[in-house]
Design a protein around this motif. Structure first.
Motif, short mmCIF file in Angstrom:
data_model
loop_
_atom_site.label_atom_id
_atom_site.label_comp_id
_atom_site.label_asym_id
_atom_site.label_seq_id
_atom_site.Cartn_x
_atom_site.Cartn_y
_atom_site.Cartn_z
N TRP A 1 6.98 17.44 -3.33
CA TRP A 1 6.08 16.49 -3.98
C TRP A 1 6.64 16.03 -5.32
CZ3 TRP A 1 2.56 14.38 -1.12
CH2 TRP A 1 2.06 15.08 -0.03
N ILE A 2 7.29 16.90 -5.99
CA ILE A 2 7.89 16.56 -7.28
C ILE A 2 9.01 15.53 -7.08
CG2 ILE A 2 9.19 17.44 -9.25
CD1 ILE A 2 7.62 20.05 -8.97
N MET A 3 9.82 15.74 -6.07
CA MET A 3 10.92 14.81 -5.78
C MET A 3 10.37 13.45 -5.37
SD MET A 3 13.59 16.36 -6.54
CE MET A 3 15.01 15.68 -5.79
N ILE A 4 9.31 13.46 -4.58
CA ILE A 4 8.70 12.19 -4.16
C ILE A 4 8.11 11.47 -5.37
CG2 ILE A 4 6.78 11.19 -2.82
CD1 ILE A 4 7.33 13.36 -0.70
N THR B 1 8.38 7.09 -9.20
CA THR B 1 8.40 6.66 -10.61
C THR B 1 9.64 5.82 -10.89
OG1 THR B 1 7.20 8.67 -11.23
CG2 THR B 1 8.30 7.46 -13.00
N LEU B 2 10.79 6.32 -10.43
CA LEU B 2 12.04 5.56 -10.64
C LEU B 2 12.00 4.22 -9.91
CD1 LEU B 2 14.71 8.42 -10.43
CD2 LEU B 2 13.95 7.16 -12.46
N LEU B 3 11.45 4.21 -8.71
CA LEU B 3 11.31 2.96 -7.96
C LEU B 3 10.40 1.99 -8.69
CD1 LEU B 3 12.05 1.45 -5.38
CD2 LEU B 3 10.06 2.49 -4.29
N GLY B 4 9.30 2.51 -9.25
CA GLY B 4 8.36 1.68 -10.03
C GLY B 4 9.02 1.10 -11.26
N ILE B 5 9.79 1.91 -11.97
CA ILE B 5 10.50 1.45 -13.17
C ILE B 5 11.51 0.37 -12.79
CG2 ILE B 5 12.13 2.12 -14.97
CD1 ILE B 5 10.66 4.85 -15.05
N ALA B 6 12.24 0.59 -11.72
CA ALA B 6 13.23 -0.39 -11.27
C ALA B 6 12.55 -1.70 -10.88
CB ALA B 6 14.03 0.17 -10.10
#
Length: 153
Positions: A3-6, A11-16
């Protein structure tokens, strides 16, 4: 751990995605501004051509809406083009053509018998006061002073 990795991945996808949208939006706005600037310049050049060839400035009831309609553009575009390339607002822009025409009449000689009021009316001004104010603003002297100066030289 999964769950942490997801969560980190999302989060990274959202920032990108946010970064891409902002960058793309700025890039699109710059491209639109460049097209817009060219369009404004084209409108301004058409405006000059129409005003000079048809002597639209002689119409004392001339409005921005009339000219925009004649040029097949909207009032906002026409106003922006005049403000950007015409060194002033619509009234100042039209008055500059009227003043140039008045100067030709005042210098010409064949209209020496015309009163200043008659010249103002012939040039498209609604009244003598607006003519005097516009003339003095453009030339630094009144129409009477201009006429006297040109007749004495």
């Amino acid at each position: 751990m999964n769950w942490i990795m997801i969560a980190i991945g999302m989060t990274l996808l959202g920032i990108a995605l946010i970064w891409y949208t902002r960058f793309r939006l700025k890039h699109t706005q710059v491209a639109n501004r460049e097209v817009d600037e060219h369009e404004l310049e084209v409108i301004f050049n058409k405006t000059i051509d129409l005003i000079q060839s048809e002597k639209y400035f002689l119409n004392k009831n001339l409005k921005l809406s009339n000219l925009a309609s004649e040029l097949s553009c909207n009032e906002r575009q026409l106003s922006r083009s005049i403000n950007k390339y015409g060194n002033g607002n619509f009234n100042k822009f039209i008055n500059s053509f009227r003043i140039e025409y008045a100067k030709e009449i005042l210098i010409g000689g064949q209209f020496d018998h015309y009163t200043i009021e008659a010249i103002a009316e012939d040039c498209g001004f609604a009244n003598k006061v607006s003519f005097y104010n516009a003339f003095k603003s453009c030339t630094g002297m009144s129409p009477t002073e201009f006429r006297a100066l040109k007749q004495s030289s």
